[in-house]
Design a protein around this motif. Sequence first.
Motif, PDB file in Angstrom:
ATOM      1  N   PHE A  28      -6.178  15.627  21.573  1.00 23.52           N
ATOM      2  CA  PHE A  28      -6.234  16.584  22.680  1.00 23.52           C
ATOM      3  C   PHE A  28      -6.255  18.043  22.235  1.00 23.52           C
ATOM      4  N   SER A  29      -6.107  18.320  20.955  1.00 21.68           N
ATOM      5  CA  SER A  29      -6.218  19.706  20.493  1.00 21.68           C
ATOM      6  C   SER A  29      -7.600  19.998  19.927  1.00 21.68           C
ATOM      7  N   GLY A  30      -8.498  19.021  19.961  1.00 27.02           N
ATOM      8  CA  GLY A  30      -9.874  19.250  19.542  1.00 27.02           C
ATOM      9  C   GLY A  30     -10.141  19.010  18.071  1.00 27.02           C
ATOM     10  N   GLN A  31      -9.296  18.273  17.396  1.00 24.89           N
ATOM     11  CA  GLN A  31      -9.493  18.027  15.970  1.00 24.89           C
ATOM     12  C   GLN A  31     -10.731  17.172  15.704  1.00 24.89           C
ATOM     13  N   PHE A  32     -11.144  16.358  16.663  1.00 25.32           N
ATOM     14  CA  PHE A  32     -12.269  15.450  16.466  1.00 25.32           C
ATOM     15  C   PHE A  32     -13.491  15.854  17.277  1.00 25.32           C
ATOM     16  N   GLU A  33     -13.572  17.113  17.686  1.00 24.86           N
ATOM     17  CA  GLU A  33     -14.672  17.564  18.524  1.00 24.86           C
ATOM     18  C   GLU A  33     -16.001  17.569  17.768  1.00 24.86           C
ATOM     19  N   ASP A  34     -16.044  18.104  16.591  1.00 26.08           N
ATOM     20  CA  ASP A  34     -17.296  18.205  15.846  1.00 26.08           C
ATOM     21  C   ASP A  34     -17.079  17.687  14.429  1.00 26.08           C
ATOM     22  N   ALA A  35     -17.123  16.378  14.294  1.00 25.28           N
ATOM     23  CA  ALA A  35     -16.833  15.758  13.005  1.00 25.28           C
ATOM     24  C   ALA A  35     -17.994  15.883  12.020  1.00 25.28           C
ATOM     25  N   ASN A  36     -19.197  16.155  12.505  1.00 23.27           N
ATOM     26  CA  ASN A  36     -20.370  16.218  11.616  1.00 23.27           C
ATOM     27  C   ASN A  36     -20.657  17.616  11.105  1.00 23.27           C
ATOM     28  N   LYS A  37     -19.946  18.619  11.571  1.00 24.93           N
ATOM     29  CA  LYS A  37     -20.244  20.005  11.212  1.00 24.93           C
ATOM     30  C   LYS A  37     -20.112  20.256   9.715  1.00 24.93           C
ATOM     31  N   ALA A  38     -19.069  19.760   9.090  1.00 24.67           N
ATOM     32  CA  ALA A  38     -18.866  20.004   7.659  1.00 24.67           C
ATOM     33  C   ALA A  38     -19.957  19.344   6.820  1.00 24.67           C
ATOM     34  N   GLY A  39     -20.366  18.153   7.180  1.00 23.70           N
ATOM     35  CA  GLY A  39     -21.420  17.473   6.428  1.00 23.70           C
ATOM     36  C   GLY A  39     -22.772  18.133   6.599  1.00 23.70           C
ATOM     37  N   GLU A  40     -23.073  18.602   7.797  1.00 22.39           N
ATOM     38  CA  GLU A  40     -24.357  19.250   8.041  1.00 22.39           C
ATOM     39  C   GLU A  40     -24.407  20.655   7.451  1.00 22.39           C
ATOM     40  N   SER A  41     -23.271  21.290   7.266  1.00 19.32           N
ATOM     41  CA  SER A  41     -23.278  22.644   6.711  1.00 19.32           C
ATOM     42  C   SER A  41     -23.776  22.650   5.271  1.00 19.32           C
ATOM     43  N   ILE A  42     -23.615  21.555   4.558  1.00 18.23           N
ATOM     44  CA  ILE A  42     -24.130  21.460   3.193  1.00 18.23           C
ATOM     45  C   ILE A  42     -25.651  21.457   3.207  1.00 18.23           C
ATOM     46  N   LEU A  43     -26.228  20.752   4.179  1.00 22.53           N
ATOM     47  CA  LEU A  43     -27.677  20.664   4.244  1.00 22.53           C
ATOM     48  C   LEU A  43     -28.313  21.968   4.715  1.00 22.53           C
ATOM     49  N   GLN A  44     -27.601  22.753   5.500  1.00 29.29           N
ATOM     50  CA  GLN A  44     -28.140  23.988   6.045  1.00 29.29           C
ATOM     51  C   GLN A  44     -27.734  25.207   5.233  1.00 29.29           C
ATOM     52  N   ASP A  45     -27.156  24.998   4.077  1.00 33.85           N
ATOM     53  CA  ASP A  45     -26.700  26.099   3.243  1.00 33.85           C
ATOM     54  C   ASP A  45     -27.882  26.853   2.652  1.00 33.85           C
ATOM     55  N   ASP A  46     -27.767  28.167   2.610  1.00 31.99           N
ATOM     56  CA  ASP A  46     -28.802  29.003   2.024  1.00 31.99           C
ATOM     57  C   ASP A  46     -28.505  29.155   0.538  1.00 31.99           C
ATOM     58  N   ASP A  47     -29.359  28.566  -0.295  1.00 37.00           N
ATOM     59  CA  ASP A  47     -29.138  28.565  -1.737  1.00 37.00           C
ATOM     60  C   ASP A  47     -29.792  29.737  -2.446  1.00 37.00           C
ATOM     61  N   SER A  48     -30.334  30.678  -1.716  1.00 37.02           N
ATOM     62  CA  SER A  48     -30.994  31.811  -2.380  1.00 37.02           C
ATOM     63  C   SER A  48     -29.950  32.698  -3.055  1.00 37.02           C
TER      64      SER A  48
END
Length: 54
Positions: A28-48
């Motif tokens: 109820f405090s929102g700990q499980f609201e966006d479980a995929n965000k951390a995994g997707e942030s690796i794919l969307q990282d700017d490596d420049s």
Amino acid sequence: MLDSMFLLIPLSLLFVLFIAVALWWAVFSGQFEDANKAGESILQDDDSTGVDEK
């Protein structure tokens, strides 16, 4: 042996109650609201590196 049961049963019930409260708080405090965000942030990282390559 019966004396240890009088100690272990209330302790185990308190432990289960603590786990239930912790899970209720997490849900109820929102700990499980966006479980995929951390995994997707690796794919969307700017490596420049910021250096223009020629």
